[in-house]
Design a protein around this motif. Structure first.
Motif, PDB file in Angstrom:
ATOM      1  N   LEU A 231       0.874  -1.132   0.130  1.00  0.00           N
ATOM      2  CA  LEU A 231       0.217   0.125  -0.194  1.00  0.00           C
ATOM      3  C   LEU A 231       0.866   1.262  -0.015  1.00  0.00           C
ATOM      4  O   LEU A 231       0.466   2.479   0.138  1.00  0.00           O
ATOM      5  CB  LEU A 231      -0.914  -0.036   1.244  1.00  0.00           C
ATOM      6  N   ILE A 232       2.233   1.174   0.007  1.00  0.00           N
ATOM      7  CA  ILE A 232       3.163   2.302  -0.022  1.00  0.00           C
ATOM      8  C   ILE A 232       2.843   3.258  -1.180  1.00  0.00           C
ATOM      9  O   ILE A 232       2.706   4.449  -0.692  1.00  0.00           O
ATOM     10  CB  ILE A 232       4.510   1.748   0.093  1.00  0.00           C
ATOM     11  N   PRO A 233       2.501   2.952  -2.358  1.00  0.00           N
ATOM     12  CA  PRO A 233       2.417   3.895  -3.165  1.00  0.00           C
ATOM     13  C   PRO A 233       1.040   4.344  -3.310  1.00  0.00           C
ATOM     14  O   PRO A 233       0.689   5.230  -4.366  1.00  0.00           O
ATOM     15  CB  PRO A 233       2.821   3.206  -4.567  1.00  0.00           C
TER      16      PRO A 233
ATOM     17  N   LEU B 142       8.452   9.504   1.475  1.00  0.00           N
ATOM     18  CA  LEU B 142       7.556   8.726   1.381  1.00  0.00           C
ATOM     19  C   LEU B 142       7.866   7.301   1.985  1.00  0.00           C
ATOM     20  O   LEU B 142       7.006   6.726   2.797  1.00  0.00           O
ATOM     21  CB  LEU B 142       6.857   8.640   0.036  1.00  0.00           C
TER      22      LEU B 142
ATOM     23  N   PHE C 109      -0.178  13.269   5.918  1.00  0.00           N
ATOM     24  CA  PHE C 109       1.241  13.004   5.439  1.00  0.00           C
ATOM     25  C   PHE C 109       2.108  14.277   5.541  1.00  0.00           C
ATOM     26  O   PHE C 109       3.136  14.234   6.277  1.00  0.00           O
ATOM     27  CB  PHE C 109       1.216  12.698   4.065  1.00  0.00           C
TER      28      PHE C 109
ATOM     29  N   THR D  12      -3.458  14.789   3.384  1.00  0.00           N
ATOM     30  CA  THR D  12      -2.806  16.036   4.068  1.00  0.00           C
ATOM     31  C   THR D  12      -2.014  15.652   5.252  1.00  0.00           C
ATOM     32  O   THR D  12      -0.962  16.302   5.789  1.00  0.00           O
ATOM     33  CB  THR D  12      -3.485  17.359   4.206  1.00  0.00           C
TER      34      THR D  12
ATOM     35  N   HIS E 145      -2.225   9.421  -0.279  1.00  0.00           N
ATOM     36  CA  HIS E 145      -2.075   9.800   0.901  1.00  0.00           C
ATOM     37  C   HIS E 145      -2.646  11.348   1.265  1.00  0.00           C
ATOM     38  O   HIS E 145      -2.362  12.084   0.311  1.00  0.00           O
ATOM     39  CB  HIS E 145      -0.806   9.550   1.660  1.00  0.00           C
TER      40      HIS E 145
END
Lengths: 460, 519
Positions: free
Chosen positions: A28-30, A103, A37, A35, A33
């Motif tokens: 799910l990293i990419p 990220l 973040f 705000t 996301h």
């Protein structure tokens, strides 16, 4: 080869579950996301580059520090690792800075801190009585609970897509609950006190803790009929609890007290100027109230009962965070919401005081406090539903009745999180899939637990 | 009932993994702003296959059928010309109709070249998911549910492992292709033929071939198995009837798919020319087959003339698969059929002409089908097959999803099948072979241990090579060093597996003698 066989084969399903969900988190990293973040990047920058005296005053970015000091210290610790990934993210002026290393670092920090959550789930499983379980793995309550908690869909999308650190905070809460179940009250109290100073939203459930510890820990014995025995009160226990809370608070707020910054800290922690409802409506009572107000005002305008020039311009549905006046119904003040919340939690608090049923009763009261605060609180986020869903999982593996309530709660709760996911690819598919996954899982597991517990007696 | 829920959960988990992998494609532009975004420029290889598919939608909807495979002013074959059989073209046409309904700009003739947008990407990814969901996944679920002599839990675990196979997920959802359609049809074919629905099975397989001509790798086992069944039924009676029926089914399905192209001889020939580009040479780019590996030592592409290369590859391919096919014809059984599928596809992959690295998926599908019977070796093979595509995956910047899905697959297999406890001779299906060898060499008892050691060496080499490829830069004089090493190591592994699977087939003494055990 044999050792490898034992490690991977065997019955170590818990590790397989934990590892499996961690791998899913990596996938799910990419994803999109929010705000949040940038919020956390900003806090990394603030705590790393500025002295403590500036932390709660810094306002270069609109995302000012509004969590208690322990969380600020947590971000400070993280920033020391962050500097090896990308030094630029720690510059306060780099607003919306988002390199691929940033990220990666942020995402991995959430995944890594979830280790505490995994440990807490492991401890909770120990508190479950699994003796009545069948031989099938999928019927064991420990397995069901692990799946419901580790693979909790709401936590996955809020933490690993929307981006927050609820995993380890929920881990702290579950750990303190587990300690209370294990009769290690001091540890439980300590963990909760620490948790409060990480994220003050957990004040929602503080009454449950307070009343339970007072009633079931400070009063060491009950009369035969279960009512309170006044002469069994232990001052020592009360004082030790108070000391724990005091010491933790001192550690947290002490530095700011010394700098005379307490009012500023509190104004950041409790921003009542933000309005009754959060940007994207939390599905609570006030949302219904505001909707009703809107409907009435539209009807009123149509039927010419209201004067258009007197209608305030701000709209509750605009997605903005601001103060708002209701048109037809009376406006709601923070005090009003507090009173409503208190009235809502009173019945469960009374039950906890007059008819304590041990840790299970405490857990029930905790869930009810969380739900009441969610329904009637001021400026509630949708994510706060997780405060109720996660402890409810613990109850649901115990009784069939709780399991059916849990099914409704988790389905609607997770559905209400959909607006958090902004973009088309995520919204359209992942959530449908994930929601179906969790629903079908919950349903399937509830079915098996219903079979199991259909004959068990109804009291805890 | 519970089985349904667990199977649903497994399918949904598979879908979730597929969808999250598909979110990775524009990883080059991961975070130029903090919103998930429109890419400035897509990454070349994915841009390649992605653009190819989009272009075929453009061609099929805007041009008449007669122009699809021909070079013309509107259809420049040099720019991603159609080189798959007609069923792919029809599928593209169907997608194009949907695309036209949503946004005609996506498939406008000439002007939509290189079109990229968030919405379009979502549409394209969705077409892959839908095709997967309609064809491949039901076949896998049905296959696992029909397995005999194992518990429900094992069936579901089997489905989980097959659905988590990283190679197919990464290529279809990361690189962008529609392999799940052709592999799905092939799997329906296998199901039909194994459970005596011969006509339907043949029909499904014909559809698979008409979708991607690479499925011809599987055609020989199908042919031999069905022929063997006809022989068994007696060529003078029912067998002959079956043979005629099968021939009719195959011919009818081909005619149906190729009908628009049978009107003129030139049309048919042109399509065949596009499908089988024999001018292109023994191999292209780096692929883990014999010829590419051999060319590291001796540049046969440059030394030998074209037709000799063709002949050599033809001979080697057929020599290597002949024993298994003959055995299958003489002793047809579903079990033998599955193993022959593996061995034939592997022979084609290793020795055939113009093989692409993605063709390993044609071998991986049958290996997934024998996962239950030899879990240890199958898991090992499937890991190597994913590893062999490493250079391609790295080009698409799919390192993270690759690593994650490989680990997940490995854990799923290890926990579901307890693979490390199944390394005895019996479990590896090598008992008959070992007994035969022990007649001449009584001390030949160390085979399982050798295999375990080989496994460890193989895994360590793969991990090391992956780390090296990712972290180090190749030396100036040998820019392709790591790709070649990957191909070399994979090729050695594949040769070992070729020998292993052939041994299993040839020394399988259960066939013919004990009908009850056949499954």
């Amino acid at each position: 080869m044999a050792a490898l066989g034992v490690a991977t084969g065997g019955g170590n399903w818990f590790s397989a579950l934990a590892l499996g969900v961690t791998l899913l988190k990596c996938l799910l990293i990419p994803t999109y996301h929010s705000t949040d973040f940038e919020v956390h990047r900003n806090w990394l920058a603030i705590t790393h580059s500025l002295p403590i005296s500036q932390w709660y005053y810094e306002a270069t970015s609109e995302w000012t520090l509004d969590y208690p000091p322990f969380f600020a210290w947590f971000e400070y610790a993280l920033s020391h690792v962050a500097k090896y990934f990308d030094q630029e993210m720690l510059n306060v002026r780099n607003l919306n800075y988002c390199s691929s290393r940033t990220l990666l670092f942020q995402r991995f920090s959430v995944i890594f801190t979830d280790t505490l959550f995994v440990y807490a789930v492991h401890e909770c499983c120990k508190c479950i009585d699994g003796k009545k379980a069948g031989r099938e793995l999928t019927e064991k309550p420990k397995f069901i609970l692990s799946v419901l908690l580790l693979w909790n869909f709401g936590l996955l999308i809020v933490d690993h897509i929307h981006f927050q650190y609820n995993g380890f905070l929920s881990g702290l809460m579950l750990l303190s609950i587990a300690r209370l179940f294990q009769k290690r009250h001091m540890e439980g109290a300590f963990l909760f006190a620490v948790l409060l100073h990480f994220k003050h939203i957990y004040l929602y459930v503080a009454p449950a803790y307070g009343v339970y510890l007072l009633r079931s820990y400070c009063f060491t014995a009950n009369k035969p009929d279960g009512s309170i025995r006044w002469n069994s009160f232990s001052f020592l226990r009360l004082i030790s609890l108070g000391l724990i809370v005091f010491l933790v608070s001192a550690l947290s707020l002490g530095p700011f007290l010394a700098l005379n910054q307490l009012p500023q800290v509190f104004s950041r922690l409790f921003p009542f100027k933000r309005g009754l409802c959060h940007a994207y409506w939390a599905p609570n009572f006030w949302a219904l109230y505001s909707a009703l107000d809107k409907v009435l005002s539209v009807i009123g305008l149509e039927l010419k009962f209201l004067d258009p020039s007197k209608i305030p311009k701000a709209s509750m549905t605009s997605g903005l965070v601001q103060q708002f006046q209701h048109t037809v119904l009376p406006s709601v003040t923070p005090l009003a919401t507090l009173i409503c919340t208190l009235i809502a939690i009173l019945p469960s608090i009374f039950c906890l005081w007059f008819k304590p049923q041990g840790p299970r009763g405490f857990l029930r009261c905790l869930i009810l406090c969380a739900l009441s605060s969610f329904m009637f609180g001021w400026h509630v986020h949708e994510k706060a539903i997780l405060l109720a869903v996660l402890p409810m999982s613990l109850l649901s593996v115990g009784k069939a009745g709780d399991a059916s309530i849990f099914l409704i709660l988790t389905t609607t709760g997770h559905y209400s999180l959909f607006p958090l996911l902004f973009t088309a690819p995520e919204k359209k598919n992942l959530f449908l899939i994930g929601w179906k996954l969790s629903t079908s899982l919950a349903w399937g597991l509830w079915k098996s637990s219903v079979n199991l517990y259909s004959l068990s007696p109804l009291g805890s | 009932m519970e089985k349904c829920y667990l199977m649903t959960a497994v399918v949904l988990l598979g879908l979730t993994v597929r969808w999250t992998v598909s979110l990775n494609s524009y990883s080059a532009n991961l975070c130029t702003s903090c919103r998930y975004l429109l890419p400035g420029a897509g990454k070349p290889p994915m841009f390649g296959d992605y653009e190819a598919q989009r272009h075929w939608q453009e061609i099929t909807i805007n041009l008449p059928i007669k122009q699809w495979y021909f070079n013309g002013s509107d259809n420049n074959l040099q720019y991603w010309g159609l080189d798959y059989p007609p069923l792919t073209a029809y599928h593209s046409l169907l997608c194009a109709y949907v695309a036209k309904f949503i946004n005609p700009d996506w498939i406008a003739l000439h002007t939509s070249r290189g079109y990229e947008s968030q919405a379009h990407k979502l549409f394209m990814r969705a077409t892959v998911l839908i095709a997967d969901l309609l064809i491949y996944i039901p076949a896998v679920v049905l296959y696992c549910c029909c397995l005999k002599e194992i518990s429900t839990k094992k069936k579901i675990a089997n489905a989980l492992c097959i659905l988590l196979y990283p190679g197919l997920i990464l290529i279809d959802y990361g690189h962008f292709q529609y392999n799940s359609v052709s592999l799905g049809f092939a799997l329906w074919g296998v199901l039909g033929v194994s459970y005596d629905w011969d006509l339907l099975g043949s029909l499904a397989f014909c559809l698979a071939i008409n979708y991607k001509q690479m499925e011809l790798y599987h055609s020989l086992p199908f042919f031999c198995f069905l022929l063997g069944k006809c022989f068994k039924k007696g060529l003078k009676g029912k067998g002959f009837v079956l043979l005629i029926k099968l021939a009719c089914t195959v011919v009818a399905s081909f005619i149906l798919c190729w009908l628009p192209f049978f009107t003129e001889r030139e049309q048919t020939l042109q399509v065949l020319r596009r499908l089988f580009p024999v001018d292109r040479g023994l191999f292209e780019d780096k692929v883990a087959n014999i010829w590419c590996t051999f060319s590291v030592f001796l540049k046969i592409r440059d030394i030998l003339p074209h037709h000799i290369q063709l002949m050599i590859s033809f001979c080697f391919t057929f020599l290597s698969l002949l024993p298994a096919c003959i055995k299958l014809t003489l002793h047809p059984s579903p079990r033998g059929f599955r193993f022959t599928l593996v061995s034939c596809a592997l022979s084609f992959f290793l020795f055939s002409f113009q093989v692409h690295e993605k063709s390993i998926l044609l071998v991986s599908l049958p290996v997934c089908l024998v996962l239950r019977e030899i879990p240890f070796m199958s898991t090992w093979f499937l890991l190597v097959s994913t590893f062999s595509m490493l250079p391609l995956l790295l080009k698409d910047e799919l390192l993270m999803p690759s690593v994650v899905t490989v680990i997940a697959f490995f854990i799923a297999c290890a926990t579901s099948f307890s693979i490390f406890e199944k390394t005895s001779e019996e479990e590896l299906q090598l008992k008959s072979f070992s007994i035969s060898v022990r007649k001449y060499f009584p001390c030949f008892t160390f085979l399982p241990r050798i295999i375990q050691h080989l496994f460890l060496i193989s895994v360590i080499t793969m991990v090391l090579l992956t780390l090296m490829t990712v972290t180090l830069d190749p030396p100036q004089k040998l820019p392709d060093l790591f790709s070649v090493l990957v191909c070399f190591v994979s090729c050695l592994n594949f040769l070992f597996f070729l020998v292993y699977f052939n041994i299993i087939i040839m020394w399988d003494s259960k066939n013919g003698r004990n009908q009850k055990k056949i499954n």
